[in-house]
Design a protein around this motif. Structure first.
Motif, mmCIF file in Angstrom:
data_model
loop_
_atom_site.group_PDB
_atom_site.id
_atom_site.type_symbol
_atom_site.label_atom_id
_atom_site.label_comp_id
_atom_site.label_asym_id
_atom_site.label_seq_id
_atom_site.Cartn_x
_atom_site.Cartn_y
_atom_site.Cartn_z
ATOM 1 N N TYR A 94 0.833 -1.203 0.000
ATOM 2 C CA TYR A 94 0.000 0.000 0.000
ATOM 3 C C TYR A 94 0.871 1.258 0.000
ATOM 4 O O TYR A 94 1.985 1.250 0.528
ATOM 5 C CB TYR A 94 -0.921 0.016 1.216
ATOM 6 N N THR A 95 0.336 2.322 -0.569
ATOM 7 C CA THR A 95 1.048 3.591 -0.628
ATOM 8 C C THR A 95 0.582 4.497 0.499
ATOM 9 O O THR A 95 -0.614 4.754 0.645
ATOM 10 C CB THR A 95 0.817 4.274 -1.989
ATOM 11 N N ASP A 96 1.515 4.979 1.294
ATOM 12 C CA ASP A 96 1.202 5.858 2.420
ATOM 13 C C ASP A 96 0.805 7.251 1.936
ATOM 14 O O ASP A 96 1.258 7.711 0.886
ATOM 15 C CB ASP A 96 2.406 5.997 3.338
ATOM 16 N N PRO A 97 0.002 7.954 2.722
ATOM 17 C CA PRO A 97 -0.319 9.342 2.388
ATOM 18 C C PRO A 97 0.868 10.270 2.605
ATOM 19 O O PRO A 97 1.786 9.969 3.366
ATOM 20 C CB PRO A 97 -1.471 9.678 3.341
ATOM 21 N N LEU A 98 0.822 11.406 1.934
ATOM 22 C CA LEU A 98 1.791 12.466 2.195
ATOM 23 C C LEU A 98 1.560 13.097 3.556
ATOM 24 O O LEU A 98 2.500 13.505 4.244
ATOM 25 C CB LEU A 98 1.659 13.567 1.136
ATOM 26 N N LEU A 99 0.294 13.201 3.933
ATOM 27 C CA LEU A 99 -0.094 13.971 5.110
ATOM 28 C C LEU A 99 -1.397 13.422 5.649
ATOM 29 O O LEU A 99 -2.264 12.987 4.876
ATOM 30 C CB LEU A 99 -0.268 15.443 4.712
ATOM 31 N N LEU B 216 -9.032 26.583 5.970
ATOM 32 C CA LEU B 216 -8.264 26.367 4.751
ATOM 33 C C LEU B 216 -6.858 25.983 5.189
ATOM 34 O O LEU B 216 -6.182 26.754 5.878
ATOM 35 C CB LEU B 216 -8.236 27.632 3.899
ATOM 36 N N TRP B 217 -6.418 24.799 4.804
ATOM 37 C CA TRP B 217 -5.064 24.361 5.145
ATOM 38 C C TRP B 217 -4.118 24.696 3.994
ATOM 39 O O TRP B 217 -4.409 24.391 2.835
ATOM 40 C CB TRP B 217 -5.036 22.856 5.409
ATOM 41 N N ARG B 218 -3.007 25.308 4.322
ATOM 42 C CA ARG B 218 -1.951 25.557 3.344
ATOM 43 C C ARG B 218 -0.814 24.594 3.620
ATOM 44 O O ARG B 218 -0.217 24.604 4.703
ATOM 45 C CB ARG B 218 -1.466 27.002 3.423
ATOM 46 N N VAL B 219 -0.522 23.746 2.643
ATOM 47 C CA VAL B 219 0.487 22.700 2.794
ATOM 48 C C VAL B 219 1.652 23.010 1.865
ATOM 49 O O VAL B 219 1.519 22.928 0.637
ATOM 50 C CB VAL B 219 -0.102 21.311 2.458
ATOM 51 N N PRO B 220 2.808 23.397 2.389
ATOM 52 C CA PRO B 220 3.956 23.681 1.529
ATOM 53 C C PRO B 220 4.426 22.418 0.811
ATOM 54 O O PRO B 220 4.453 21.332 1.388
ATOM 55 C CB PRO B 220 5.022 24.180 2.509
ATOM 56 N N LEU B 221 4.787 22.583 -0.444
ATOM 57 C CA LEU B 221 5.378 21.486 -1.204
ATOM 58 C C LEU B 221 6.893 21.590 -1.121
ATOM 59 O O LEU B 221 7.470 22.655 -1.329
ATOM 60 C CB LEU B 221 4.927 21.539 -2.661
ATOM 61 N N ASP B 222 7.508 20.467 -0.818
ATOM 62 C CA ASP B 222 8.959 20.383 -0.694
ATOM 63 C C ASP B 222 9.426 19.290 -1.639
ATOM 64 O O ASP B 222 9.622 18.146 -1.234
ATOM 65 C CB ASP B 222 9.344 20.082 0.751
ATOM 66 N N GLY B 223 9.562 19.661 -2.910
ATOM 67 C CA GLY B 223 9.877 18.650 -3.902
ATOM 68 C C GLY B 223 8.731 17.660 -4.002
ATOM 69 O O GLY B 223 7.586 18.021 -4.225
ATOM 70 N N ALA B 224 9.050 16.384 -3.800
ATOM 71 C CA ALA B 224 8.033 15.340 -3.856
ATOM 72 C C ALA B 224 7.367 15.105 -2.512
ATOM 73 O O ALA B 224 6.522 14.223 -2.388
ATOM 74 C CB ALA B 224 8.660 14.036 -4.346
ATOM 75 N N ASP B 225 7.724 15.866 -1.506
ATOM 76 C CA ASP B 225 7.139 15.721 -0.174
ATOM 77 C C ASP B 225 6.456 17.019 0.235
ATOM 78 O O ASP B 225 6.321 17.938 -0.558
ATOM 79 C CB ASP B 225 8.228 15.329 0.834
#
Length: 401
Positions: free
Chosen positions: A305-310, A339-348
């Motif tokens: 299974y693939t884990d979530p990012l968050l 409203l959640w703001r989730v920074p992108l850090d490359g692929a994470d």
């Protein structure tokens, strides 16, 4: 992004208030509104109390601006009020938005200055609980064609509509044909519903498990999946299985779809998903991957299974629509009223930030217009205690958040 058994970086967890079980009712249970709201334009910017929280200009000023290189865009503030359970939003080339109302089966056209007109009432839609007229997507190659995701008495399906004579200025959408049918439905729960055209030109369809957990792992079922089809609803070229529309599986109830638009990770697909009792999810979607439901909720399910990012606690999120930019993912939260703001850090992803907490109530959808303004749909008339002006379309400048 690899699964937990493939050396993935640890997923982030947002720990908040004590978790209350979601099994007592659906994430988006419907309760009758006390009045039949009539959509209208409004010049009142700001939060739920009418205050000018986002620094918008005086409400008597012109609320539109002519983009030098594109269509008109809305200025920050409350753009329209009196909507009834708005659910999906898509933009047209002239800067207007099309918005679906889940409970009325109407498609509304919203101009950047807040003018609201009715473009269509989709026949045959069966509203109940989380079902009704849901996602909407204008074809980027021919925006006179518009696709909607609708619950009927028999199934969930994708329907193509078209503006009269192929002219966007005609103002009227007519049903053309059903392009994809047989997506399992439930009269109250887990109908999925988000539609979006990907950067590859194919249409992506988010389905829920229709309250049948086993269906999410059944490759012969369209429930609990992200589907990828062409404009006629046929399985898209390059799908994991050539004769199947299934792009990914093991989903409980996907609510938001988006792609990183540029940079090294351009084209990376991201999706939000309702959890059950423990964890809501933000996932990086890869073709053919299994996201674990119902065997696992959240991460830690093993190599298959693939884990979530968050992950979030449901009380903090119940994540619905998302807007993805090169640097961030904006997640509209229903139960979390934020409203959640989730920074992108490359692929994470980086540490998420909670914005607009409680200011507008439940947030259903988030989309970015051509000038980078963030359009938000509230979802208060279907559950809870709506404010007199609900439901609303709110436009915010991400730089002011």
């Amino acid at each position: 992004m690899s699964g937990s058994g493939r050396g993935r970086a640890a997923a982030l967890v947002v720990a908040g208030a004590t978790v209350a079980a979601c099994t007592s009712g659906p994430e988006d249970a419907s309760t009758p509104a006390s009045t039949d709201a009539v959509p209208s334009a409004t010049a009142e910017p700001g939060g739920a109390d009418g205050s000018d929280d986002d620094g918008a200009d005086d409400p008597d000023d012109d609320r539109t601006q002519d983009g030098a290189d594109g269509p008109e865009v809305a200025e920050p503030g409350v753009l329209a009020t009196g909507l009834r359970s708005p659910w999906g939003l898509t933009f047209l080339p002239d800067g207007d938005a099309l918005v679906t109302e889940r409970d009325t089966a109407r498609i509304l056209r919203i101009s950047p200055d807040g003018e609201v007109t009715e473009a269509a009432v989709v026949p045959g839609v069966a509203h109940g609980g989380e079902g009704g007229l849901l996602g909407i997507a204008a074809d980027p190659e021919d925006p006179a064609n518009v696709y909607v995701y609708a619950t009927t008495d028999e199934d969930n399906r994708v329907i193509r509509l078209r503006f009269d004579d192929g002219e966007l200025d005609s103002g009227h959408l007519r049903v053309q044909e059903v392009v994809l049918e047989g997506i399992p439905h439930h009269p109250q729960r887990h109908n999925g519903g988000r539609l979006a055209f990907g950067p590859d030109g194919f249409l992506y369809v988010a389905s829920g498990d229709a309250d049948d957990r086993s269906a999410a792992q059944d490759l012969d079922s369209l429930a609990g999946k992200i589907l990828r089809v062409d404009r006629d609803g046929d399985p898209a070229a390059g799908n994991p299985t050539s004769d199947s529309p299934v792009w990914s599986l093991g989903h409980r109830n996907v609510q938001g779809l988006g792609w990183i638009p540029s940079g090294e990770d351009a084209g990376t697909m991201v999706a939000s998903e309702f959890g059950q009792d423990t964890w809501d999810e933000l996932n990086r979607i890869e073709p053919g991957e299994n996201y674990g439901w119902p065997q696992v909720e959240g991460d830690g399910g093993g190599a298959e299974y693939t884990d979530p990012l968050l992950t979030w606690r449901p009380a903090d999120a119940s994540p619905s629509g998302i807007a993805v930019t090169e640097e961030e993912v904006y997640v509209a939260a229903l139960r979390g009223e934020s409203l959640w703001r989730v920074p992108l850090d490359g692929a994470d992803v980086g540490e998420p930030e909670r914005l607009l907490a409680g200011e507008y109530g439940r947030l259903r959808a988030a989309e970015v217009d051509s000038a980078g303004q963030l359009w938000l749909l509230t979802s208060n008339t279907s559950r809870g205690a709506p404010a007199p002006e609900d439901d609303r379309i709110v436009v915010v400048d991400p730089d002011d958040l």
